[in-house]
Each structure stands twice: as structure tokens, then as C-alpha cells.
Write a protein that holds these residues in place. Structure first.
Motif, PDB file in Angstrom:
ATOM      1  N   SER A  67      64.582  -6.535  17.754  1.00  0.00           N
ATOM      2  CA  SER A  67      64.882  -5.348  16.936  1.00  0.00           C
ATOM      3  C   SER A  67      65.854  -5.679  15.796  1.00  0.00           C
ATOM      4  N   SER A  68      66.728  -6.672  15.994  1.00  0.00           N
ATOM      5  CA  SER A  68      67.641  -7.085  14.902  1.00  0.00           C
ATOM      6  C   SER A  68      66.827  -7.674  13.756  1.00  0.00           C
ATOM      7  N   ILE A  69      65.787  -8.409  14.090  1.00  0.00           N
ATOM      8  CA  ILE A  69      64.967  -9.045  13.040  1.00  0.00           C
ATOM      9  C   ILE A  69      64.179  -7.974  12.286  1.00  0.00           C
ATOM     10  N   ILE A  70      63.630  -7.022  13.032  1.00  0.00           N
ATOM     11  CA  ILE A  70      62.887  -5.917  12.396  1.00  0.00           C
ATOM     12  C   ILE A  70      63.807  -5.201  11.389  1.00  0.00           C
ATOM     13  N   ARG A  71      65.043  -4.972  11.796  1.00  0.00           N
ATOM     14  CA  ARG A  71      65.993  -4.272  10.915  1.00  0.00           C
ATOM     15  C   ARG A  71      66.190  -5.044   9.606  1.00  0.00           C
ATOM     16  N   ILE A 111      60.623 -13.840  15.626  1.00  0.00           N
ATOM     17  CA  ILE A 111      60.464 -13.684  14.168  1.00  0.00           C
ATOM     18  C   ILE A 111      58.995 -13.433  13.834  1.00  0.00           C
ATOM     19  N   LEU A 112      58.103 -14.213  14.444  1.00  0.00           N
ATOM     20  CA  LEU A 112      56.677 -14.043  14.111  1.00  0.00           C
ATOM     21  C   LEU A 112      56.142 -12.698  14.606  1.00  0.00           C
ATOM     22  N   GLU A 113      56.613 -12.256  15.759  1.00  0.00           N
ATOM     23  CA  GLU A 113      56.210 -10.926  16.234  1.00  0.00           C
ATOM     24  C   GLU A 113      56.718  -9.848  15.278  1.00  0.00           C
ATOM     25  N   ALA A 114      57.948 -10.026  14.802  1.00  0.00           N
ATOM     26  CA  ALA A 114      58.531  -9.037  13.875  1.00  0.00           C
ATOM     27  C   ALA A 114      57.729  -9.033  12.566  1.00  0.00           C
ATOM     28  N   ILE A 115      57.351 -10.207  12.092  1.00  0.00           N
ATOM     29  CA  ILE A 115      56.554 -10.286  10.854  1.00  0.00           C
ATOM     30  C   ILE A 115      55.191  -9.629  11.079  1.00  0.00           C
ATOM     31  N   ARG A 116      54.566  -9.951  12.211  1.00  0.00           N
ATOM     32  CA  ARG A 116      53.230  -9.399  12.503  1.00  0.00           C
ATOM     33  C   ARG A 116      53.273  -7.873  12.559  1.00  0.00           C
ATOM     34  N   SER A 117      54.335  -7.331  13.156  1.00  0.00           N
ATOM     35  CA  SER A 117      54.318  -5.872  13.322  1.00  0.00           C
ATOM     36  C   SER A 117      54.905  -5.123  12.134  1.00  0.00           C
ATOM     37  N   ASN A 119      55.354  -6.567   8.505  1.00  0.00           N
ATOM     38  CA  ASN A 119      54.684  -6.884   7.235  1.00  0.00           C
ATOM     39  C   ASN A 119      54.065  -8.271   7.338  1.00  0.00           C
ATOM     40  N   SER A 120      52.791  -8.314   7.648  1.00  0.00           N
ATOM     41  CA  SER A 120      52.153  -9.616   7.907  1.00  0.00           C
ATOM     42  C   SER A 120      51.878 -10.406   6.622  1.00  0.00           C
ATOM     43  N   ASP A 121      52.322  -9.894   5.465  1.00  0.00           N
ATOM     44  CA  ASP A 121      52.187 -10.673   4.219  1.00  0.00           C
ATOM     45  C   ASP A 121      53.371 -11.617   3.989  1.00  0.00           C
ATOM     46  N   ILE A 122      54.419 -11.475   4.780  1.00  0.00           N
ATOM     47  CA  ILE A 122      55.581 -12.359   4.594  1.00  0.00           C
ATOM     48  C   ILE A 122      55.153 -13.787   4.926  1.00  0.00           C
ATOM     49  N   ARG A 123      55.500 -14.716   4.053  1.00  0.00           N
ATOM     50  CA  ARG A 123      55.161 -16.125   4.310  1.00  0.00           C
ATOM     51  C   ARG A 123      56.277 -16.778   5.126  1.00  0.00           C
ATOM     52  N   PHE A 124      55.886 -17.535   6.127  1.00  0.00           N
ATOM     53  CA  PHE A 124      56.862 -18.031   7.113  1.00  0.00           C
ATOM     54  C   PHE A 124      56.861 -19.558   7.161  1.00  0.00           C
ATOM     55  N   TYR A 125      58.060 -20.126   7.134  1.00  0.00           N
ATOM     56  CA  TYR A 125      58.235 -21.584   7.266  1.00  0.00           C
ATOM     57  C   TYR A 125      58.990 -21.889   8.555  1.00  0.00           C
ATOM     58  N   GLN A 126      58.482 -22.814   9.345  1.00  0.00           N
ATOM     59  CA  GLN A 126      59.171 -23.240  10.571  1.00  0.00           C
ATOM     60  C   GLN A 126      59.617 -24.690  10.463  1.00  0.00           C
ATOM     61  N   ALA A 127      60.886 -24.929  10.839  1.00  0.00           N
ATOM     62  CA  ALA A 127      61.433 -26.285  10.828  1.00  0.00           C
ATOM     63  C   ALA A 127      60.997 -27.010  12.098  1.00  0.00           C
ATOM     64  N   ARG A 165      51.279 -22.141  15.079  1.00  0.00           N
ATOM     65  CA  ARG A 165      49.825 -22.324  14.924  1.00  0.00           C
ATOM     66  C   ARG A 165      49.060 -21.124  15.462  1.00  0.00           C
ATOM     67  N   ASN A 166      49.528 -20.612  16.600  1.00  0.00           N
ATOM     68  CA  ASN A 166      48.842 -19.481  17.222  1.00  0.00           C
ATOM     69  C   ASN A 166      48.899 -18.243  16.327  1.00  0.00           C
ATOM     70  N   TYR A 167      50.050 -17.979  15.732  1.00  0.00           N
ATOM     71  CA  TYR A 167      50.162 -16.794  14.856  1.00  0.00           C
ATOM     72  C   TYR A 167      49.345 -16.979  13.583  1.00  0.00           C
ATOM     73  N   ARG A 168      49.214 -18.203  13.146  1.00  0.00           N
ATOM     74  CA  ARG A 168      48.400 -18.458  11.944  1.00  0.00           C
ATOM     75  C   ARG A 168      46.915 -18.243  12.272  1.00  0.00           C
ATOM     76  N   GLU A 169      46.498 -18.829  13.405  1.00  0.00           N
ATOM     77  CA  GLU A 169      45.063 -18.776  13.725  1.00  0.00           C
ATOM     78  C   GLU A 169      44.644 -17.424  14.288  1.00  0.00           C
ATOM     79  N   ALA A 170      45.488 -16.830  15.128  1.00  0.00           N
ATOM     80  CA  ALA A 170      45.081 -15.590  15.789  1.00  0.00           C
ATOM     81  C   ALA A 170      45.259 -14.368  14.894  1.00  0.00           C
TER      82      ALA A 170
END
Ligand code: NAP
Length: 323
Positions: A67-71, A111-117, A119-127, A165-170
Motif C-alpha cells: 500500500s505504501s508503493i501504491i500511494r 512493486i510489480l503488483e502495484a504497477i499492474r494494479s 498503471n501498467s504503462d509504467i516502465r520498470f527496471y530491475q537491478a 520475467r513473469n510480469y512481462r510475459e503474463a
């Protein structure tokens, strides 16, 4: 200055890469929001050294709390999200396996769940990290090599890598993993090998330390420059297609050669170090180097630096800051 008017969120803003990435994005005219786990303990020294601490919007955010990330996403509506926060030390991960694996994997899922729910247009980079590959049957490492992680840190990064990978493909999220090999700078924390060798050599020369204590130095790693590697993180998110990319110099260097070079450059006798078996890791990778052809071909990444030149610059920067 280019007329980009985007907002980027960076987690791990207080770390080495967070500081250089923020500097790079500010130079491209981004609004940069940096997430820290706590205002009160946020170490801003790296951002201050680069003179950019006042140009960043700092936000407290617990990445283990969805919920902090959603905020944060609702408040800033970012275009890009760079996830650099992690317990980043392989050595420390053997002492803190549970915390390392929990934080380094679940934060990415949150973070990926927050992006998916939201705004799924946000581009995400993982280290992601080269350590995920572990003991490999052949070198150089390419993106599709089998993962064989041999430390809690590597396991945590491998888990996060598969989540991406899963969030990208699914779900079709624009999510990329930068699989970075070791990269260094004067901002690196002193507990990491290269910076430890430099700072110890400086202390030995000044008569404040007797000997450098090191673990297994007969291993090889592929080292590069943090300042340069952060630029390719940004390039990944500008491509029309999300993908995973190896980011490496392509050559590995023996740790002992780094000690010899630094001692010689700073002017310390070559024998002022002790190999201490207590500092050996329970499991170790002997050699790692990567093939970054995909980044070079698809992103036009053109990295040619020799690590000993990078090392010379780092030492000079540290010496001149302390003059
Ligand atoms: P770093 O200097 O150690 O920075 C790590 C950052 O993560 C710091 O801002 C730290 O914040 C934050 N962090 C750590 N634990 C956290 C937690 N529980 N909650 C929130 N934030 C936390 O690392 P780096 O060299 O910049 O590396 C950036 C990323 O790339 C990391 O994910 C690392 O694993 C990965 N990577 C690095 C390399 C390399 O050679 N440098 C190679 C491959 C991958 P605090 O200031 O609050 O501690």
C-alpha cells in the motif's frame, strides 16, 4: 538540455548506482523521486557529493508494504520506475540469508503488483546481478544461460529476476532486468572489495593501518564503471520492447591483480596484505565474465573502458577529494 519531461522513481537512491542514475536522469531533465526506507536514517552523503541532494524529491516508502508503493505511484504518476534497492552484499547475505532473500524478492513482487494494479504503462527496471549465474559450465555468460546461484544474495536476485520475467510475459508490463556485472566508483561503500583495497592502502600509507585483510583473491570478476553502467539502465527503458540485458565489460580480472595495482599506484609495499581464510565465502565462484552483445546491438551501448583505467580514475577522485 534535452526537453524530456518525465518523472522517474528510483529506489535505493542513497546507494552508489542510485546516486549516479539520479545525476544522469536530472541531466536529461527528468523529475526524480527517490525512495528511502527512512527519512531519519537516510544517508544522503553520496547525493551530496554529487551536489544533487536538493534536486531530488525524497519520499519514505517501505517496499515490503504494497500500500505504501501504491500511494507513491498515485502521488507522482511516474513514467519510469528504477528498482535499485537491495541488500547488495554477497558476503553479508551469508550472515543475513532470511532478510536478504525476503527483501530482495518480495519488494520486487510488491512493486510489480502495484504497477499492474495502478498503471501498467509504467516502465520498470530491475537491478539483476551476474551473481545469479553462479557456477557456470562455460564463459562468457549470456542472458539465456542457466541460473545456478550459490549465495543467498544470488538466490534472492534470481527469484526477483523470474518475477520480472513473469510480469512481462503474463501481464505485458514493460519490465526489464539489467544483469549487471560488478561496477565500481568512488561512491562505493568501503566494505566492497575494490573500495576496501583503496581505502586500506591509503591508511597503510598514512601509517594508520598495518595490513589489509582479504579473503580469496585468486578469483576473477568482470568489473566496470558505475557512472557508465547507469546510462544503459535508462536506455533499456527507452527501447520499444522490454528485455533482459547483460551489462559487462567482457573481461575478468584477478582480485590479486587489483591489490597489486592499487598498492603500486598509491605507493604501498606489495606484501602489506594477509589472506585470511575466515574471510572466505562458504561457496565461491571462481570466474565470471559476460557477453553484452545484446545491449550493444539493440541499445547501441558502446562500452570500451579497461578496468585499470577506471580504477586509476577512482583512486584519483578519492585522493583529490581528500587533499
Ligand atoms: P548499494 O550502494 O549497496 O545501495 C543499495 C541501496 O539499497 C541503498 O540505497 C540502500 O539504502 C537500499 N536498501 C538496502 N536494503 C534496503 C531495505 N531493506 N529497504 C529499502 N532500501 C534498502 O548498491 P549499488 O552498488 O548501488 O547497487 C544497486 C543495485 O544493483 C542493488 O540492487 C545491487 O544488488 C545491484 N547490483 C549491484 C552491482 C554492483 O557491482 N554494484 C552488480 C549487480 C547488481 P540505505 O542507504 O538505507 O541502506
Amino acid at each position: 538540455m534535452p526537453a524530456i519531461n518525465k518523472t522517474a522513481i528510483i529506489t535505493g537512491i542513497t546507494g552508489q548506482d542510485g546516486a549516479y542514475l539520479a545525476q544522469y536522469l536530472l541531466g536529461l531533465n527528468y523529475s526524480v523521486v527517490g525512495l528511502t526506507r527512512s527519512y531519519s536514517s537516510a544517508g544522503l552523503s553520496k547525493l551530496m557529493k554529487l551536489g544533487i541532494d536538493t534536486q531530488i524529491q525524497l519520499e519514505e516508502c517501505d517496499l515490503m508494504d504494497y500500500s505504501s508503493i501504491i500511494r507513491i505511484l498515485q502521488k507522482y504518476k511516474p513514467d519510469e520506475f528504477y528498482n535499485l534497492a537491495a541488500q547488495s552484499s554477497v558476503a553479508a547475505s551469508f550472515n543475513q540469508p532470511i532478510g536478504t532473500i525476503q527483501f530482495n524478492s518480495i519488494s520486487v513482487l510488491n512493486i510489480l503488483e502495484a504497477i499492474r494494479s495502478s498503471n501498467s504503462d509504467i516502465r520498470f527496471y530491475q537491478a539483476s546481478s551476474s551473481e545469479m549465474f553462479g557456477r557456470v559450465p562455460e564463459l562468457p555468460i549470456r542472458e539465456d544461460n542457466v541460473l545456478n546461484p550459490v549465495s543467498p544474495y544470488a538466490i534472492s536476485k534470481a527469484t526477483a529476476h523470474w518475477i520480472v520475467r513473469n510480469y512481462r510475459e503474463a501481464y505485458g508490463i514493460f519490465a526489464c532486468s539489467g544483469i549487471l556485472f560488478n561496477h565500481e566508483s568512488s561512491l562505493r561503500d568501503d566494505t566492497f572489495f575494490v573500495k576496501k583495497v583503496i581505502e586500506s592502502a591509503r591508511k597503510i600509507k598514512a601509517g594508520k593501518m598495518d595490513m589489509l585483510h582479504v579473503g580469496n583473491i585468486m578469483i576473477k570478476r568482470d568489473f566496470g564503471s558505475s557512472k557508465e553502467y547507469v546510462k544503459v539502465m535508462h536506455a533499456m527503458l527507452q527501447h520499444f520492447q522490454p528485455d533482459d540485458y547483460i551489462v559487462a565489460s567482457g573481461k575478468s580480472v584477478l582480485l590479486k591483480d587489483i591489490i597489486d595495482f592499487v598498492f603500486n599506484y598509491i605507493g604501498v609495499p606489495a606484501d602489506r596484505y594477509i589472506v585470511d581464510e575466515k574471510l572466505f565465502r562458504p561457496s565461491e565462484i571462481i570466474d565470471l565474465y559476460g557477453d553484452s552483445s545484446r545491449a550493444r546491438i539493440k541499445l547501441g551501448w558502446d562500452y570500451k573502458l579497461d578496468f585499470f583505467d577506471v580504477l586509476t580514475d577512482i583512486i584519483d577522485e578519492i585522493e583529490s577529494a581528500n587533499d
